[in-house]
Design a protein around this motif. Structure first.
Motif, short mmCIF file in Angstrom:
data_model
loop_
_atom_site.label_atom_id
_atom_site.label_comp_id
_atom_site.label_asym_id
_atom_site.label_seq_id
_atom_site.Cartn_x
_atom_site.Cartn_y
_atom_site.Cartn_z
N VAL A 153 75.36 -46.26 -1.57
CA VAL A 153 74.55 -46.61 -2.90
C VAL A 153 73.91 -45.36 -3.21
N ASP A 154 73.87 -44.97 -4.58
CA ASP A 154 73.28 -43.88 -5.10
C ASP A 154 71.81 -44.63 -5.67
N SER A 155 70.85 -44.47 -5.46
CA SER A 155 69.70 -45.10 -6.14
C SER A 155 69.54 -44.47 -7.53
N ASN A 156 70.08 -43.47 -7.85
CA ASN A 156 70.03 -42.93 -9.24
C ASN A 156 71.01 -43.32 -10.45
N ASP A 157 71.90 -44.19 -9.70
CA ASP A 157 73.05 -44.60 -10.31
C ASP A 157 72.85 -46.08 -10.89
N ILE A 177 66.82 -48.98 -1.25
CA ILE A 177 67.59 -47.86 -1.09
C ILE A 177 67.07 -46.69 -0.38
N LYS A 178 65.92 -46.24 -0.99
CA LYS A 178 65.14 -45.09 -0.28
C LYS A 178 64.82 -45.49 1.01
N LYS A 179 64.36 -46.74 1.14
CA LYS A 179 63.58 -47.01 2.41
C LYS A 179 64.62 -47.06 3.55
N TYR A 180 65.73 -47.69 3.23
CA TYR A 180 66.61 -48.01 4.53
C TYR A 180 67.83 -47.04 4.32
N GLY A 181 68.00 -46.11 3.37
CA GLY A 181 69.11 -45.28 3.47
C GLY A 181 70.10 -45.43 2.60
N PRO A 182 71.06 -44.83 2.32
CA PRO A 182 72.03 -44.92 1.09
C PRO A 182 73.37 -45.89 1.63
N TYR A 183 73.26 -46.23 3.09
CA TYR A 183 74.52 -47.13 3.41
C TYR A 183 74.50 -48.45 3.02
N ARG A 184 75.16 -49.01 2.10
CA ARG A 184 75.29 -50.42 1.66
C ARG A 184 74.94 -51.41 2.67
#
Length: 61
Positions: A15-19, A42-49
């Motif tokens: 998941v892209d937090s900028n999208d 998303i920022k805290k737990y990383g980009p993996y859904r």
């Protein structure tokens, strides 16, 4: 940032937090959280859904 031109499935598990569309998708799945809270997760737990959804579902933000 996710490459929208790539047609394989490598980006589906991230998941892209900028999208805005990806943040909105998670927000629709977890309406109890604001868009800001989703971006923070998303920022805290990383980009993996899978990791993000695990924490959102647990209610431990």
């Amino acid at each position: 940032m996710d490459n929208k031109n790539r047609q394989d499935n490598r980006d589906r598990n991230k998941v892209d937090s900028n999208d805005p569309s990806e943040v909105e998708y998670l927000h629709r799945q977890h309406k109890q959280y604001s868009h800001e809270q989703i971006v923070d997760a998303i920022k805290k737990y990383g980009p993996y859904r899978e990791d993000i959804e695990k924490h959102l579902q647990s209610g431990k933000m």
